[in-house]
Design a protein around this motif. Structure first.
Motif, PDB file in Angstrom:
ATOM      1  N   SER A 119       0.913  -1.113   0.052  1.00  0.00           N
ATOM      2  CA  SER A 119       0.112   0.059   0.062  1.00  0.00           C
ATOM      3  C   SER A 119       0.919   1.275   0.119  1.00  0.00           C
ATOM      4  CB  SER A 119      -0.744   0.048   1.174  1.00  0.00           C
ATOM      5  OG  SER A 119      -0.110  -0.032   2.131  1.00  0.00           O
ATOM      6  N   SER A 120       2.311   1.072   0.184  1.00  0.00           N
ATOM      7  CA  SER A 120       3.028   2.102   0.084  1.00  0.00           C
ATOM      8  C   SER A 120       3.023   3.031  -1.341  1.00  0.00           C
ATOM      9  CB  SER A 120       4.479   2.067   0.612  1.00  0.00           C
ATOM     10  OG  SER A 120       5.125   1.109  -0.372  1.00  0.00           O
ATOM     11  N   ALA A 121       3.078   2.355  -2.244  1.00  0.00           N
ATOM     12  CA  ALA A 121       3.074   2.916  -3.583  1.00  0.00           C
ATOM     13  C   ALA A 121       1.625   3.702  -3.798  1.00  0.00           C
ATOM     14  CB  ALA A 121       2.992   1.864  -4.808  1.00  0.00           C
ATOM     15  N   ASP A 168       5.902  -9.656  -5.828  1.00  0.00           N
ATOM     16  CA  ASP A 168       6.571  -8.653  -5.387  1.00  0.00           C
ATOM     17  C   ASP A 168       7.458  -9.255  -4.067  1.00  0.00           C
ATOM     18  OD1 ASP A 168       5.927  -6.102  -6.521  1.00  0.00           O
ATOM     19  OD2 ASP A 168       4.017  -5.955  -5.393  1.00  0.00           O
ATOM     20  N   ALA A 169       8.039  -8.517  -3.068  1.00  0.00           N
ATOM     21  CA  ALA A 169       8.496  -9.036  -1.934  1.00  0.00           C
ATOM     22  C   ALA A 169       7.604  -9.578  -1.204  1.00  0.00           C
ATOM     23  CB  ALA A 169       9.611  -7.905  -1.467  1.00  0.00           C
ATOM     24  N   GLY A 170       6.854 -10.707  -1.264  1.00  0.00           N
ATOM     25  CA  GLY A 170       6.182 -11.382  -0.406  1.00  0.00           C
ATOM     26  C   GLY A 170       5.485 -12.786  -1.360  1.00  0.00           C
ATOM     27  N   GLY A 196      14.875  -4.821   3.076  1.00  0.00           N
ATOM     28  CA  GLY A 196      15.134  -5.629   1.849  1.00  0.00           C
ATOM     29  C   GLY A 196      16.177  -4.761   0.656  1.00  0.00           C
ATOM     30  N   HIS A 197      15.931  -3.641   0.455  1.00  0.00           N
ATOM     31  CA  HIS A 197      16.800  -2.755  -0.472  1.00  0.00           C
ATOM     32  C   HIS A 197      18.214  -2.709   0.250  1.00  0.00           C
ATOM     33  CE1 HIS A 197      13.871  -1.572  -3.177  1.00  0.00           C
ATOM     34  NE2 HIS A 197      12.866  -1.135  -2.323  1.00  0.00           N
ATOM     35  N   ASN A 198      18.190  -2.575   1.553  1.00  0.00           N
ATOM     36  CA  ASN A 198      19.558  -2.618   2.137  1.00  0.00           C
ATOM     37  C   ASN A 198      20.373  -3.784   1.989  1.00  0.00           C
ATOM     38  OD1 ASN A 198      19.611   0.061   2.967  1.00  0.00           O
ATOM     39  ND2 ASN A 198      18.660  -0.385   4.814  1.00  0.00           N
TER      40      ASN A 198
HETATM   41  C1  DP6 Z   1       9.784  -5.503  -4.619  1.00  0.00           C
HETATM   42  O1  DP6 Z   1       8.974   0.932  -3.201  1.00  0.00           O
HETATM   43  O2  DP6 Z   1       8.555  -0.727  -1.266  1.00  0.00           O
HETATM   44  O3  DP6 Z   1       7.928  -3.963  -5.081  1.00  0.00           O
HETATM   45  O4  DP6 Z   1      11.576   2.789  -1.738  1.00  0.00           O
HETATM   46  O5  DP6 Z   1      12.015   1.550   0.392  1.00  0.00           O
HETATM   47  O6  DP6 Z   1       9.763   2.174  -0.079  1.00  0.00           O
HETATM   48  P1  DP6 Z   1      11.130   1.948  -0.596  1.00  0.00           P
HETATM   49  O7  DP6 Z   1      10.730   0.508  -1.364  1.00  0.00           O
HETATM   50  P2  DP6 Z   1       9.567  -0.123  -2.247  1.00  0.00           P
HETATM   51  O8  DP6 Z   1      10.189  -1.146  -2.980  1.00  0.00           O
HETATM   52  C2  DP6 Z   1       9.230  -2.175  -3.900  1.00  0.00           C
HETATM   53  C3  DP6 Z   1      10.180  -3.080  -4.377  1.00  0.00           C
HETATM   54  C4  DP6 Z   1       9.343  -4.156  -5.205  1.00  0.00           C
HETATM   55  C5  DP6 Z   1       9.649  -3.982  -6.511  1.00  0.00           C
HETATM   56  C6  DP6 Z   1       9.214  -3.012  -7.271  1.00  0.00           C
HETATM   57  O9  DP6 Z   1       7.994  -2.465  -7.066  1.00  0.00           O
HETATM   58  O10 DP6 Z   1      10.049  -2.379  -8.314  1.00  0.00           O
END
Ligand code: DP6
Length: 360
Positions: free
Chosen positions: A125-127, A314-316, A226-228
Motif C-alpha cells: 500500500s506504500s505505492a 513482489d517482495a512477498g 530488503g533494499h539494504n
Molecule cells: C519488490 O518502493 O516499497 O515491489 O523505496 O524502500 O519504499 P522503498 O521500497 P518499495 O520497494 C518495492 C520493491 C518491489 C519491486 C518494485 O516495485 O519495483
C-alpha cells in the motif's frame, strides 16, 4: 537533464488558511523490478511497471494554518479510525520533502486514508498511499502557485512520491511507467517516473492482473531492510546489469508484441528478485508452499493450453497472474478452478492496467 533544484518551490500566495484535497491513486506492479537503492531514494537500476486500476488508496488531506511553524503536525485517520502506525513513515516523508514544500510546517494536516483492497492483504500500500499523499500536497502547492503546468504537477508529484517510497513514483500516471535512468529510454530519470515514451503493441493494451492472496500476514522483510540487503550483496552488480538488459529487451517486446519473450523476461525478473533475497545475508524465503504450487500450476496450464498466462511476484508470497485481455475468459476460468484453492480464505483480486491517479 532535470535536477533536484527544479522541484524547489516557487510559491506565490501563502495566505491560504485551510482547505481539503482528495486524490485516489493506484498501486502498480513492476515487470522489471526495483531492488536496491542509493542514498536519497535513487534506484540502482531502471524499473518498469503496469499501473493498476482497482487496487488503490483514496486520501483526503485537510490543512489548517497553525501558530507555530517549528514542527510537523498531523493526524492520520486510516479506514475511519485514528491510527498512529503510519506516523513515523509520514514524519520521515515530510522531512525528506520539506525543502521542496516549504509550507509543510505552516499547517496542521489531517490525513484521512483508505484502501480499496483489504489492509492486511500483503499488497503493497506504500505505492498507492505515498502517491496519493504526494498528489494532495501538490494540489496545495498548485493553489499557492496556479501557474504550474500539468506536466510539472505530475513530475513533481512523482518526485515527491519517490521520496516517500520508491515504487510510489510509478503510480501517478499509467499505463506503462518507467523510473530510473536508462540509456535507451529518452527522458528517463532517477528522480521521477515517466510514461513509457514509445508505441506499445496492442497485445499489451488492457493487460490483466489477478492478484492471488496467498499470505495476508505482515511483511516479513520491510522494503527498506530488503533494499539494504543489496549493499555488499555478492551478485549486486550482475543483478543491476541484468535489470538494465531486461529493460532493453522489453523495449523490443513492446514493439513487436512478442508475448513469449515478455513471459520469459517477467517471470525471470520475479524469480531473480526472490533469488536476491535468498542469497543475501541475512537471507529470506518470502515464497510460501502455495506460491510454488501456483507457479507450477501456471506452467503446466500454459504448456497444455498454449495461452499466454504468466506470473510475477513482489517482495512477498502473493502471486500476480498476468494475461492478455484477449485470453481473459479462459484464464479466469483456470484461475477459479485451479488456483483460488491456494489463496488464503479463497481471496483474490481481479485487476487490470489503469491510467493513473485521479482527483476526487
Ligand atoms: C519488490 O518502493 O516499497 O515491489 O523505496 O524502500 O519504499 P522503498 O521500497 P518499495 O520497494 C518495492 C520493491 C518491489 C519491486 C518494485 O516495485 O519495483
Amino acid at each position: 537533464m532535470t535536477k533536484e533544484a527544479t522541484f524547489l518551490s516557487t510559491l506565490q500566495n501563502n495566505n491560504i488558511q485551510s482547505g481539503t484535497y482528495t486524490w485516489s491513486s493506484p498501486s502498480n506492479i513492476a515487470l522489471v523490478k526495483y531492488w536496491g537503492k542509493k542514498e536519497n531514494q535513487i534506484p540502482e537500476n531502471a524499473s518498469i511497471s503496469f499501473t493498476l486500476d482497482a487496487c488503490k488508496t483514496i486520501t483526503s488531506l485537510g490543512f489548517n494554518r497553525k501558530e507555530d511553524d517549528n514542527q510537523f503536525s498531523f493526524d492520520v485517520i486510516f479506514e475511519g479510525k485514528k491510527n498512529s502506525d503510519f506516523k513515523p513513515k509520514i514524519e520521515t516523508f515530510f522531512k525528506r520533502i520539506e525543502a521542496y514544500l516549504p509550507f509543510l510546517k505552516d499547517y496542521h494536516f489531517t490525513i484521512e486514508t483508505q484502501n480499496t483492497f483489504p489492509h492486511s492483504s500483503g499488497i503493497a500500500s506504500s505505492a498507492s498511499g505515498m502517491s496519493a499523499l504526494a498528489l494532495c500536497l501538490m494540489s496545495i502547492e498548485k493553489q499557492m502557485n496556479p501557474d504550474i503546468t500539468p506536466e510539472y504537477f505530475n513530475q513533481k508529484a512523482s518526485f515527491l512520491a519517490r521520496l516517500g517510497s520508491g515504487s510510489a513514483c510509478r503510480s501517478i500516471e499509467g499505463d506503462l511507467i518507467v523510473w530510473g535512468n536508462h540509456e535507451h529510454i529518452e527522458g528517463s530519470s532517477n528522480l521521477f517516473a515517466i510514461k513509457y515514451p514509445y508505441a506499445v503493441h496492442d497485445n499489451f493494451k488492457n493487460y490483466q492482473d489477478t492478484i492471488l492472496l496467498v499470505d495476508k500476514g505482515e511483511k516479513q522483510v520491510s522494503s527498506t531492510v530488503g533494499h539494504n540487503l543489496m549493499h555488499n550483496h555478492p551478485f549486486a552488480k550482475q543483478r543491476f546489469d541484468q535489470a538494465s538488459e531486461n529493460m532493453t529487451k522489453l523495449m523490443s517486446v513492446f514493439k513487436t508484441g512478442d508475448l513469449q519473450e515478455f513471459i520469459d523476461i517477467v517471470e525471470s525478473e520475479a524469480l531473480t528478485l526472490h533469488a536476491m533475497m535468498m542469497t543475501s545475508m541475512p537471507y529470506f524465503i518470502l515464497m510460501k508452499p502455495n506460491t510454488l504450487k501456483i507457479i507450477n500450476a501456471i506452467w503446466a496450464f500454459r504448456k497444455q493450453s498454449s495461452l499466454h498466462i504468466s506470473f510475477t511476484l513482489d517482495a512477498g508470497a502473493n502471486v500476480h497472474v498476468l494475461y492478455p485481455e484477449a485470453e481473459k475468459a479462459k484464464c479466469i476460468e483456470f484461475i477459479k478452478n485451479e488456483l483460488v484453492a491456494y489463496c488464503q480464505n479463497g481471496h483474490y483480486i481481479c485487476d487490470t492496467i489503469g491510467f493513473g491517479a485521479k482527483p476526487n
